[in-house]
Scaffold this motif. Sequence first.
Motif, PDB file in Angstrom:
ATOM      1  N   ARG A  12      42.121  37.448  40.579  1.00 22.63           N
ATOM      2  CA  ARG A  12      40.738  37.030  40.373  1.00 22.63           C
ATOM      3  C   ARG A  12      40.100  36.683  41.715  1.00 22.63           C
ATOM      4  O   ARG A  12      40.769  36.176  42.626  1.00 22.63           O
ATOM      5  CB  ARG A  12      40.662  35.816  39.439  1.00 22.63           C
ATOM      6  CG  ARG A  12      41.096  36.110  38.007  1.00 22.63           C
ATOM      7  CD  ARG A  12      40.941  34.888  37.112  1.00 22.63           C
ATOM      8  NE  ARG A  12      41.391  35.159  35.747  1.00 22.63           N
ATOM      9  CZ  ARG A  12      40.625  35.690  34.797  1.00 22.63           C
ATOM     10  NH1 ARG A  12      39.356  35.984  35.078  1.00 22.63           N
ATOM     11  NH2 ARG A  12      41.106  35.920  33.586  1.00 22.63           N
TER      12      ARG A  12
ATOM     13  N   GLU B 120      35.424  33.483  42.762  1.00 22.23           N
ATOM     14  CA  GLU B 120      34.427  33.143  41.745  1.00 22.23           C
ATOM     15  C   GLU B 120      34.976  33.227  40.330  1.00 22.23           C
ATOM     16  O   GLU B 120      34.280  32.899  39.370  1.00 22.23           O
ATOM     17  CB  GLU B 120      33.205  34.046  41.876  1.00 22.23           C
ATOM     18  CG  GLU B 120      32.398  33.872  43.156  1.00 22.23           C
ATOM     19  CD  GLU B 120      33.098  34.429  44.381  1.00 22.23           C
ATOM     20  OE1 GLU B 120      32.894  33.880  45.482  1.00 22.23           O
ATOM     21  OE2 GLU B 120      33.863  35.416  44.236  1.00 22.23           O
ATOM     22  N   GLY B 121      36.226  33.701  40.190  1.00 18.15           N
ATOM     23  CA  GLY B 121      36.864  33.769  38.889  1.00 18.15           C
ATOM     24  C   GLY B 121      36.784  35.107  38.187  1.00 18.15           C
ATOM     25  O   GLY B 121      37.220  35.230  37.032  1.00 18.15           O
TER      26      GLY B 121
END
Length: 251
Positions: free
Chosen positions: A160, A163-164
């Motif tokens: 990831r 920022e996810g």
Amino acid sequence: MTTISFAQDALSHWHQALAIATGGKVFTTHGCSWAWQPARARLVLLFPAHAQEAGLRPGLAEGTRLGARRVDAWVNSGAPSGPLEAAGFSDAAQISWHAGELVSPAEPWDGRVRLGSDIPEAAGADAAELKVANLWRDPASAGLSAGHPALRRVEQATARTLEGDLVGRAFAQQALGGQLAIHGLAVSPGYQRSGVGSALLYGLARGMVNPLGLEQPGQVELIAAASPRSAKFFEANGMRLLGRGRHMLLR
């Protein structure tokens, strides 16, 4: 030393684990070993040494009964394929077997790699196949005898961004010799050739071989069945070419 035969066994164990984890089954018909993977309605024939009509016909009939929409066959390049071709199989993209000690990434990827089977974004067959990472933790539910190779440890790694955003994933199954067999490695198109794939390999090695998170995971040998597109990637990560094999599809 890892051989082509060993790599074939590792891929067979993976397909068997996928089948069992997703509610399917493994079975044999006169020298032909099959794995039924219902999540993708896929029947897989695993490296028949001498495929004959007596084994192919009942296996394919069972696939029809189960509702198979796709039938794959993985075949040693030196095995006779006449009966397979007569049954309607033809070659897909050639595969190459690679093995070798993992090379640490030259430049660490600026993101996060984690092991685990919880992926909220996963849906359909992708979500169902996440269960393969828990199969070895609950062998009684698998209905297989203790020590069955499909029950070897499997982990999944996700990549990831900071920022996810999910941009990659890969599975690894511990082979009988302690090697890590890599499967299902995928990276989002916009992040390819940016170090995500190498980070996934390194994360799996670190998590499975060196769970304490020391500086280096040590010497870790990986095994992979590469497509023409992925062969250079595995070679860049320290894996050498063992030889080539055949992947066939029932047309």
